[in-house]
Scaffold this active site. Sequence first.
Site, PDB file in Angstrom:
ATOM      1  N   THR A 556       0.844  -1.197   0.000  1.00 42.87           N
ATOM      2  CA  THR A 556       0.000   0.000   0.000  1.00 42.87           C
ATOM      3  C   THR A 556       0.881   1.248   0.000  1.00 42.87           C
ATOM      4  OG1 THR A 556      -0.095   0.367   2.401  1.00 42.87           O
ATOM      5  CG2 THR A 556      -1.582  -1.298   1.492  1.00 42.87           C
ATOM      6  N   VAL A 610      12.958   2.501  -3.375  1.00 45.16           N
ATOM      7  CA  VAL A 610      13.813   3.488  -4.045  1.00 45.16           C
ATOM      8  C   VAL A 610      13.727   3.427  -5.564  1.00 45.16           C
ATOM      9  CG1 VAL A 610      16.204   4.276  -4.355  1.00 45.16           C
ATOM     10  CG2 VAL A 610      15.411   3.556  -2.100  1.00 45.16           C
ATOM     11  N   ASP A 679       8.273  12.751  -3.405  1.00 44.92           N
ATOM     12  CA  ASP A 679       8.534  11.316  -3.518  1.00 44.92           C
ATOM     13  C   ASP A 679      10.027  11.059  -3.763  1.00 44.92           C
ATOM     14  OD1 ASP A 679       7.387   8.545  -3.791  1.00 44.92           O
ATOM     15  OD2 ASP A 679       8.325   8.727  -5.760  1.00 44.92           O
ATOM     16  N   LYS A 683      12.999   8.980  -1.365  1.00 44.16           N
ATOM     17  CA  LYS A 683      13.935   7.962  -1.851  1.00 44.16           C
ATOM     18  C   LYS A 683      15.378   8.327  -1.498  1.00 44.16           C
ATOM     19  CE  LYS A 683      10.893   6.693  -5.706  1.00 44.16           C
ATOM     20  NZ  LYS A 683      10.723   6.654  -7.179  1.00 44.16           N
ATOM     21  N   GLY A 798       6.241   1.382 -12.492  1.00 43.68           N
ATOM     22  CA  GLY A 798       5.376   0.437 -13.203  1.00 43.68           C
ATOM     23  C   GLY A 798       5.067  -0.763 -12.336  1.00 43.68           C
TER      24      GLY A 798
END
Length: 815
Positions: A556, A610, A679, A683, A798
């Site tokens: 999630t 990451v 975002d 990372k 993806g």
Amino acid sequence: MKILKFGGTSVGSADSIKAVLRIVKKSYDSGEQPLVVLSAMSGVTNLLCKMAVDASEGKSFHEDLALIETKHFEVIKKLITVKYQNPVFTKLKLFFNEIEELLQGIYALRELSEQSKDLIVSYGERCSTFMVSKISEQDLAASLFVDASHYIKTDSHFGHAHVNDQLTEQLVKSLYLTNSDKLMFVTGFIASNENGRMTTLGRGGSDYTAAIFGSILNATAIEIWTDVNGMLTADPRIVKKAFSLPVLSYTEAMELSYFGAKVIYPPTMIPAFLKKIPIVIRNTFEPDFAGTFIQFESGKTTLPIKGISSIEEISVINLTGSGMIGKSGFSGRLFTLLAREQINVVLITQSSSEHSITFAVNPEDALRAKSLIENEFELEIQVNKLIQPEIENNLSVLAIVGENMKKTPGMSGRLFSSLGRNGINVRAIAQGSSEYNISVIISKSDLSKALNAVHDAFFAELKKTLYVFNLGTGNIGSTLFKQLESQYDFLLSKNDLEIKVVGISNSKKMLFKLDGVDLANWDTELMEQGEDADLAVFVERMKGFNLPNCVFIDNTASRLPSTYYEGIFQSNISIVTCNKIANSGKYEQYKTLRETAHKHGVDFFYETNVGAGLPIVRVLKDLMLSGDRIVKIEAILSGTISYIFNNFKDDVYFYDVVKQAQDLGYTEPDPRDDLGGVDFMRKMLILARDAGYTIEAEDVNLGAILPEACLKADSVESFYEELKNENSYFEALKEKARLENKVIRYIGKLEDGVVSISVQIVDDKHPFYALSGSDNIISFTTERYKERPLVVKGPGAGAEVTAAGVFADLVNVGA
């Protein structure tokens, strides 16, 4: 000649008795000389004991007696021709009348002695053996009923009598010489004393009867026919992967039996052991299966152990105090006391300091043993030389057994590693000097988990099973299920790994299936069989199942699951997650999660945090583990931003590229969620922390891609309007890059503990110059990779690649 012994389940019904007689007839017709030993019908001995106790307590026993009578009579009606039934009915009716008279006497006296109890339970074997001999007589006229109490002579220790070997041997040999042409059906379990009073041979007595006859008559083999395929590597009711062992030595079989394997009783093997007569454990209901051969030699094997045995319920008594130190004879005094009072000690361990002794007994003996010790050592306790003995209940014993153990290093390490990794606390340890057995005492609630974990650890030719609880069924979760289903056979054959998804939850429904969810049909099962989703319940249920090699997968983007991570680790469950929130929150949380996972010996894998499926986190960890030093990390870790800048060239406007990226599904519904760089920042924060830096999110220098007006627009439509208005800003940036023959990139950098993310224009000497599409790229400059940095490049977003990254992390759990 051969001894064939059949247990209670083998003579428990008309159909099973027919199976028994087929086996006997096959042996007889083949020229062998079988002697058949039989137990009581299944459940009858327990009923006889119950009736005796009921009678002594003034309760009615007639209903149970009628049940036993019906059980036998129904078999006679089915298996004996009508014209031959009456003599059998008459004999059995006489037996049942005798039982009733005995019970009436006990009822009147309200007293049940061990002698009376032996006499009552003896009727179980007498009834079944007489009945089966008469059924056999229809096909084999030579069949003969033999009451073993006339031939096996014992002392008067009722309930568990000791055999008079010399007299018994004379009587059995005489019986056989007189009836060597007969097919004898012999009662198991029962014997008699010198006065002809009925005695019994204790638990497993029918096996013992078979061994006594086999030893005296020098049988070529003693076959114990039961309802399982020989002796198995573990209890098949608990360990589904348990398999039959072809060969065991007497010692191995005794060790396994002593520690709970109920197929054969240890004393059974002593007469056979002395004569080196093999014992074969066979299955009445699968007679073609070879079973387990128990012999003097263990036989060649590549297995490090032969089996894992267990006693489900045990109590431990701890005795501590300075009065034991250097006190010769203390242990002898203690265990002589317990032996004199018929208290069986299952396991003993003593500290090298002689300050404490721990021993295990059956739970029903624990309080009596404690009381005996308190009385025996009253003076020592009064002067504080000994502390009051303590009883621990709700414990179990697990033992690994095998002669190969003494030749194979690392057995203890493998045992304790498998237990420790699954959070199973060992209360006590015992190992004999022969090294045939290592025994541990654990919590009863952990027994099933422990047996399965240890079985997986020692039998490498079996498949290791991971039990997976998956949270999140969106693009990544559903894609992962497809990948797991398609690779199931490959993992079994090439990796010896079975992955069972036993729990699934999304925001609406949750489903638990301990035999595994059908991944080809998971969505239907979740919808039709699932209950209302509740994350707290999902996590608690997962913990409660207490499964070995358990993995929680968080697929999630929600903040809530991360609040449960620490508790999950504390339950010795590994975590695989693509959710960045736990690792990019406060540094204290990041640190706590790693320390908790390490403390409990479980894995925490988050490669997909990451670079989706790219091996970035793993590469960084390997560099650090190998002693390399990170000089600098540069990265492009946003597939969305990468796509936008790679396509922002020539006559294309920035507005058009962003809109195209959104239409293709590369951006969030609001593109500012990507272009804001948050975002990307998370990372880089995770990489910096994994590189060893104590850093918080607010310490990251996050450079903006978008002008302030675009960021402050009150809707997505307004954002695009502002983006058009700022077209000159982006065109100027593009023109600058064109004139300098460079390209625009949004690059994160970690150097000297400082993390920054900014828009840069780079030339063709930079490793990021040739980046295309929506790829991610990362460059590690280290002491070893200083002149030419280590570069990892590929798709960074993806569902397919992210799910593949989760898949890879899952496969690596426990590796």
